[in-house]
Design an enzyme around this catalytic site. Structure first.
Site, mmCIF file in Angstrom:
data_model
loop_
_atom_site.group_PDB
_atom_site.id
_atom_site.type_symbol
_atom_site.label_atom_id
_atom_site.label_comp_id
_atom_site.label_asym_id
_atom_site.label_seq_id
_atom_site.Cartn_x
_atom_site.Cartn_y
_atom_site.Cartn_z
ATOM 1 N N LYS A 118 70.696 3.660 63.295
ATOM 2 C CA LYS A 118 70.344 4.350 64.552
ATOM 3 C C LYS A 118 68.914 4.063 65.024
ATOM 4 O O LYS A 118 68.664 3.955 66.220
ATOM 5 C CB LYS A 118 70.527 5.862 64.403
ATOM 6 C CG LYS A 118 71.995 6.284 64.353
ATOM 7 C CD LYS A 118 72.105 7.800 64.348
ATOM 8 C CE LYS A 118 73.568 8.216 64.276
ATOM 9 N NZ LYS A 118 73.744 9.655 64.451
ATOM 10 N N ASP A 152 74.061 12.675 70.333
ATOM 11 C CA ASP A 152 74.184 13.619 69.213
ATOM 12 C C ASP A 152 73.765 15.034 69.626
ATOM 13 O O ASP A 152 74.344 16.015 69.155
ATOM 14 C CB ASP A 152 73.330 13.154 68.021
ATOM 15 C CG ASP A 152 73.950 11.968 67.295
ATOM 16 O OD1 ASP A 152 75.186 11.791 67.371
ATOM 17 O OD2 ASP A 152 73.202 11.212 66.651
#
Ligand code: ATR
Length: 284
Positions: free
Chosen positions: A72, A109
């Site tokens: 990420k 997220d």
């Protein structure tokens, strides 16, 4: 049966390991149900070659990818354009490959976290009081940034290693405070929620020792870990009568905006949670 055609939109998820990712199940179920000419596949690039993998996708042969552990942060660094929420989280879980060669990074997220709280703890108000966040890794940083943006007046980051909590608090400023995990008895006072963003509770990892009995009875307890679905931490919260929010709901809700970005449509009505629970071997 869905056919692959010359016009099939290809997207996927890159991680290492990626074998256990539930994202292919979720996205392909939505594609099937909506009758979209698209496919969603897992990618597991070698750990030190993620950058070459992403470079190779420049130009849009693949529409976009979700990115998961451990890529990420590097994904963010490879993008030409970065959304504010990806910048604040210092990580990207979505990369989009525009036809002109541009790579755009986003992070959904936070949407997943807030959506899960809304779904499983109806009436919970982010702005109503301080929130305790356990952990100071990538997952915690993203959660803290999303909570601040959504109006949390104070986020108390508790971590075993205080220096890491201080680094996150320093990067996010103002309402974010750092404390050692051992200060939980003090830090849990008056919180509206406690969120586990550590990797503790994951099958095979250690468990978390948190005095949840010291939180107000109205506090909501969330775990970002979803394997197992009912982590020891959530079990402890349920035994104390606290409302709980699980990591699977967060996973499903972060997938919604990703799907919209890749395929240009809102996911259809479908109980993907039941499908995921079937794969996880959970009955609920
Ligand atoms: P991620 O990217 O998923 O956030 P990470 O960056 O490896 O993963 O961070 C893991 C987090 O879980 C850290 O905050 C770690 O605490 P330390 O910084 O002190 O190492 C925390 N963690 C892992 N296992 C833990 C345990 N058993 N008890 C408490 N914290 C734990």
């Amino acid at each position: 049966m869905r056919r692959i055609t010359g016009a099939t939109i290809v997207a996927g998820v890159a991680g290492s390991p990626v074998t256990h990712s539930l994202s292919p199940l979720i996205h392909n179920a939505w594609l099937d149900a909506a009758g979209i000419d698209g496919v969603y596949v897992p990618f597991q690039p070698a750990g030190d070659r993620f950058d070459r993998f992403v470079e190779g996708l420049r130009g849009g042969a693949v529409r976009g990818i979700n990115v998961t552990i451990p890529f990420k942060e590097v994904a963010l660094s490879m993008a030409d354009e970065v959304s504010k929420r990806a910048h604040d989280a210092a990580a990207a879980n979505v990369l989009v490959f525009e036809p002109d060669g541009t790579i755009v990074a986003d992070n959904t997220d936070g949407v997943g976290l807030l959506g899960a709280m809304k779904a499983q703890a109806p009436g919970f108000e982010i702005a109503a009081g301080p929130i305790a966040l356990l952990g100071a890794g990538g997952a915690a940083r993203g959660a803290a940034a999303a909570l601040v943006t959504a109006g949390a007046p104070e986020v108390r980051i508790l971590n075993r290693t205080l220096a890491k909590a201080e680094a996150v608090a320093g990067a996010l400023g103002g309402g974010v405070k750092a404390c050692p995990l051992s200060a939980a008895p003090e830090a849990f006072k008056g919180v509206t929620a406690v969120i586990n963003a550590t990797s503790a509770g994951l099958s095979g990892e250690g468990t978390l020792d948190a005095p949840l009995e010291l939180t107000p009875e109205t506090a909501v307890v969330m775990d970002m870990v979803y394997k197992p679905l009912l982590t020891p931490f959530l079990k402890q919260a349920q035994d104390l009568g606290r409302r709980t929010v699980d990591g699977l709901e967060m996973l499903i809700r972060q997938a919604v905006p990703s799907f919209e970005t890749f395929y240009g449509r809102t996911p259809p009505e479908l109980d993907v949670r039941a499908l995921a629970l079937g794969v996880l071997g959970e009955g609920r």
